[in-house]
Design an enzyme around this catalytic site. Structure first.
Site, PDB file in Angstrom:
ATOM      1  N   ASP A 139      12.377 -10.298  -2.929  1.00 47.35           N
ATOM      2  CA  ASP A 139      11.561  -9.396  -3.733  1.00 47.35           C
ATOM      3  C   ASP A 139      12.411  -8.837  -4.867  1.00 47.35           C
ATOM      4  OD1 ASP A 139       9.208  -9.532  -2.226  1.00 47.35           O
ATOM      5  OD2 ASP A 139       9.978  -8.121  -0.761  1.00 47.35           O
TER       6      ASP A 139
ATOM      7  N   ASP B 195       8.427  -6.494   2.837  1.00 47.85           N
ATOM      8  CA  ASP B 195       8.367  -5.104   3.287  1.00 47.85           C
ATOM      9  C   ASP B 195       6.985  -4.676   3.753  1.00 47.85           C
ATOM     10  OD1 ASP B 195       6.981  -4.892   0.915  1.00 47.85           O
ATOM     11  OD2 ASP B 195       8.599  -3.895  -0.163  1.00 47.85           O
TER      12      ASP B 195
ATOM     13  N   ASP C 166       3.387  -9.307   4.557  1.00 50.98           N
ATOM     14  CA  ASP C 166       4.596 -10.135   4.468  1.00 50.98           C
ATOM     15  C   ASP C 166       4.984 -10.712   5.824  1.00 50.98           C
ATOM     16  OD1 ASP C 166       5.110  -9.877   1.740  1.00 50.98           O
ATOM     17  OD2 ASP C 166       6.118  -7.951   2.019  1.00 50.98           O
TER      18      ASP C 166
END
Length: 882
Positions: free
Chosen positions: A333, A613, A617
């Protein structure tokens, strides 16, 4: 124990009734003193675990191996018919070996317990009138727990507040669709769990919305606790490496036993005493069978995992430590991992102008949208808490003179549609003096398609979606994260219809947030590339923002494609399989699309680490070879699905963990190389001696002593060997590669044969020259040769003289201690009697030192040839020169 004042069917009682029965106020929660009292009554909020082995049982288990028991029994028999000193010595050495094994196992257990404690879940609770985060096991009946999307419900709750709250109860009910929750009581007895809509149960997952509830049951009194009560033993899962080594050990044991049987038979044919030969054969089997290898791997992995915590990487599953060295792709990310996650609003585009320096000049409508459409909250010290983006928007409004708390009191929130990745929008409804108003914020392209007008200070105008999209693109190209804001005046009926709230909106403007890249990430990306690892950025941000940050960090190329979530969704599997090979930057990706990206990379044969997170996900984290959750901003669900948790949410920590994983695996290889080579040398020495017409080279006590001192402290000291110089300058290790690859099995054979050869040369020289000390010389050469070997294999490629003797002081200390003990056995009279040794002359000792040094010198020559690529050419560990 039943909760204070609660009934067995809390869903039938109103929340007000339960609050009164449990003596707590919903907005204040329990006070600390009362919470402690209830904790003493009800106990910790955790499930009972299966029985753990006590230290005594752990120690006794060291003697459970069949060959150890045979050896002790044989030693006792030998003592009864011969010299009792032999029996005492054998038993003492076996006990010392057991102590070392116990210490190793106990350290591993402690390390794993410490890791489990660090990974314990937390809960957001109201105590003493303010919110705080506590370990979930500290919850007691009567606590007020705050629930948010992505969190795991920490205890059985009767819901007090529910803002579009949905809970996935599949763990209890098997129902795959999340249950919508309410706060009204359900006056039906014996209601199934799936129908108790005003309850939330421990272990279930909040998938949408937010709310709060009062704890009505904790620990084993919860619904999941009743199920857990049916379980008794905790199963110990072994890592793949442990399983492979255990299988290898079993096969090797058969070979060793066969060799020992031959040695025993040949000894009898040569007229050796049967008791001595039997003890020799059994002692050799005990020393040579590598039954301790899986335990050593456990110790190395567990202690390595504990050390990783100091580097902010919490390992949740032990196999992740051994597989980190195989990672070929790190999909990360952007926000908070590659960047600092210290958002601030750097730019506004509103009312047809761009505002950078003076937020006070931003129209009040825009500022109120920033403050009200916001879940950030003020802590007791006045600091804003919440999602970094929300905090940045809240702070921008405050800097321009809009107090978010005051605005919320003036215009209370009546309803909301929480943000989700599918819509990429968030809407809140507020009552203002002029009526009801809905504020919406989100991704520019998603927001603009729902707007029909554009607010200007002179009055609304028809919206120019293409022109506004260009403004957003230009902001994103400057590396800004862009959010759009809109509003709509509504009536009471529309407020209850979610579809109406996010249509026919009036666009207000854009806010551009900046989140600077972490300074250490650029170097971490460079390290990734040198280590053969491809870093990839996956973000929900605008493609232009993603490209700008990626170029700054060295992840993307100037002419490289940026794949968007829409591209991923529209691309067939066969085509996506090709495109992911070239893509380094993904933008506007929804969490569920990460799963497809991971799968496509894995079909290429890549070994993928993926960060995440959020709730959505979790599938990608499970699908990835190593799932990595965020420790600060990650949800409970993401952490539960992960193999590793980043305690600082930093990309550089992933790279440091990969480096540490490679070091740990290298050191496990070194221990196996060292132990197996020594074992093979002992077997070959006893096996070959009769064929060279030499007497029995070693007594049982000698074999056991060599096994104790060589596999003990020096072997353990290898676990703390620093990383090789080229550890991040070589390709990743293929995950299915044998632990014995890279010339290791060849090394074990030829060096084992060399050790046996120099030992037998010492025996032959002494025996044929009429020296009575030939057995002591074999004993000394074999022991010291292994010390030279352990120093030489500290690196698979670099010379010891490059590394320096003092770069691993525990190992140097272990070698010196072993040398001193060996000298004591030779020259201390009391020990001579026990170990059947004789003091060597200066000439004999010098010959022993010279012959044992041959092993060290030969391994140094092997490494010299290895560095030049003359041998073991297929091994990727040669890497680049530092």
């Amino acid at each position: 124990m039943a909760p204070i004042g609660a009934t067995s069917e809390p869903w039938r009682r109103s929340s007000a009734d339960l609050l009164q029965a449990l003596a707590v106020e919903a907005d204040r929660g329990l006070d600390a003193e009362e919470a402690q009292r209830r904790l003493a009554v009800h106990g910790p909020n955790r499930l009972a675990e299966g029985k753990r082995r006590s230290p005594l049982r752990m120690f006794v288990d060291q003697f459970a191996d069949f060959m150890i028991l045979v050896l002790i029994a044989a030693g006792v028999v030998a003592g009864l018919v011969g010299d009792p000193q032999d029996t005492i010595a054998i038993v003492v050495i076996v006990v010392l070996n057991a102590v070392i094994g116990f210490v190793q196992e106990f350290r591993a257990e402690r390390a794993m317990a410490a890791l489990k404690l660090l990974a314990a879940p937390a809960a957001r609770v109201r105590r003493d009138g303010s919110q705080c985060v506590l370990p979930a096991e500290d919850l007691v009946p009567g606590d007020i727990v705050v629930l948010e999307a992505g969190g795991v419900v920490p205890a059985d709750l009767r819901l007090v507040e529910s803002m579009q709250l949905k809970v996935d109860e599949a763990a209890l009910t098997g129902e795959s669709v999340a249950a919508e929750k309410i706060t009204a009581p359900l006056d039906e007895p014996d209601l199934p769990i799936g129908d108790r809509r005003c309850m939330a149960y421990k272990g279930t997952v909040v998938t949408y919305g937010h709310g709060s509830g009062i704890v009505v049951a904790s620990g084993m009194a919860t619904e999941i606790g009743r199920i857990a009560g049916l379980l008794s033993e905790t199963e110990q899962v072994r890592t793949p490496l442990q399983k492979r080594l255990a299988e290898f050990g079993q096969r090797l044991a058969l070979v060793v036993i066969a060799v020992c049987a031959i040695i025993f038979a040949v000894g009898l044919l040569r007229g050796e005493p049967p008791v001595v030969m039997f003890l020799t054969a059994i002692s050799l089997a005990v020393a040579a069978i590598p039954e301790a290898l899986p335990a050593v791997v456990t110790v190395s992995l567990a202690i390595g995992a504990r050390n990783m915590v100091r580097k902010n990487a919490l390992i949740r599953h032990l196999p992740a430590v051994e597989t980190l060295g195989s990672v070929t792709y790190i999909c990360s990310d952007k926000t908070g991992t590659l960047t600092e996650n210290r958002m601030r609003v750097a730019e506004f585009a509103v009312d047809g102008v761009t505002v950078r320096e003076r937020p006070q000049s931003v129209p009040p409508l825009m500022l109120r949208a920033l403050a009200l459409n916001n879940d950030a909250r003020l802590a007791g010290n006045g600091e804003a808490l919440g999602d970094p983006t929300e905090v940045a928007l809240y702070a921008a409004a405050a800097d321009a003179g809009i107090d978010g708390a005051a605005a919320a009191r003036e215009s209370p929130r009546l309803a909301e549609i929480p943000f989700d990745s599918g819509r990429a929008l968030m809407t809140t409804v507020h009552r203002e003096p002029g009526g009801l108003i809905a504020y919406t914020k989100g991704a520019p392209e998603r927001l603009l398609e729902r707007c029909s007008r554009h607010w200007m200070s002179s009055g609304p105008v028809p919206i120019d979606r293409k022109g506004l999209a260009g403004v957003a693109d230009a902001m994103a190209a400057r590396g800004l994260r862009v959010l759009g804001f809109a509003f709509r005046d509504i009536d009471e009926q529309q407020a209850s219809r979610p579809d109406d709230l996010e249509s026919e909106l009036c666009f207000i403007g854009f806010a551009g947030l900046i989140d600077p890249p972490r300074p250490e990430v650029e170097e971490a990306v460079r390290l990734c590339r040198s280590a053969g690892i491809t870093p990839v950025m996956i973000t929900g941000d605008h493609p232009a923002t993603a490209r700008a940050i990626a170029l700054r960090l060295g992840i993307g190329e100037n002419d490289g494609d940026v794949l968007t979530g829409r591209d991923v969704a529209a691309t067939p599997e066969a085509e996506l399989h090709k495109r992911v090979a070239a893509a380094r930057v993904y933008a506007r990706v929804a969490p569920e699309q990460k799963n497809r990206i991971v799968s496509a990379l894995q079909r290429h044969g890549e070994f993928v680490a993926m960060t995440g997170d959020g709730v959505n996900d979790a599938p990608a984290l499970k699908r990835a070879d190593i799932g990595i959750a965020m420790g600060r901003i990650g949800t409970d669900v993401a952490r539960e699905a992960s193999d590793m948790v980043l305690l600082d949410d930093n990309f550089a920590t992933i790279v440091a963990a990969v480096r540490e994983g490679r070091r740990i695996f290298d050191n496990i290889r070194k221990f196996i190389r060292y132990a197996m080579t020594g074992n093979s040398a002992e077997v070959l020495t006893l096996f070959l001696a009769p064929f060279l017409f030499l007497p029995l080279p070693l007594l049982p006590i000698h074999i056991l002593w060599i096994n104790l001192v060589t596999d003990g402290l020096p072997g353990l000291a290898l676990a703390v060997e620093p990383a090789e110089r080229n550890v991040m300058m070589r390709p990743p290790r293929p995950p299915k590669e044998s632990i014995f690859a890279g010339g290791m099995w060849q090394h074990m054979l030829w060096v084992g044969l060399l050790m046996a050869g120099v030992s037998l040369v010492a025996q032959a020289w002494a025996y044929h020259n009429g020296s009575a000390h030939w057995q002591s010389m074999v004993f000394t050469v074999l022991t010291l040769a292994q010390m030279g070997h352990v120093l030489a294999i500290r690196s698979e490629r670099d010379s010891l003289f490059t590394l320096g003797l003092f770069s691993n002081t525990p190992l140097l200390g272990a070698v010196l201690l072993t040398f001193a003990l060996q000298m004591a056995i030779l020259y201390v009279p009391a020990l001579q009697v026990v170990f059947k040794t004789a003091p060597l002359s200066v000439q004999e000792l010098l010959i022993c030192l010279a012959l044992s040094s041959v092993v060290f010198a030969s391994v140094e020559v092997e490494k010299w040839m290895y560095r030049r690529g003359w041998i073991y050419r297929g091994d990727n560990r040669v890497g680049k020169t530092a």
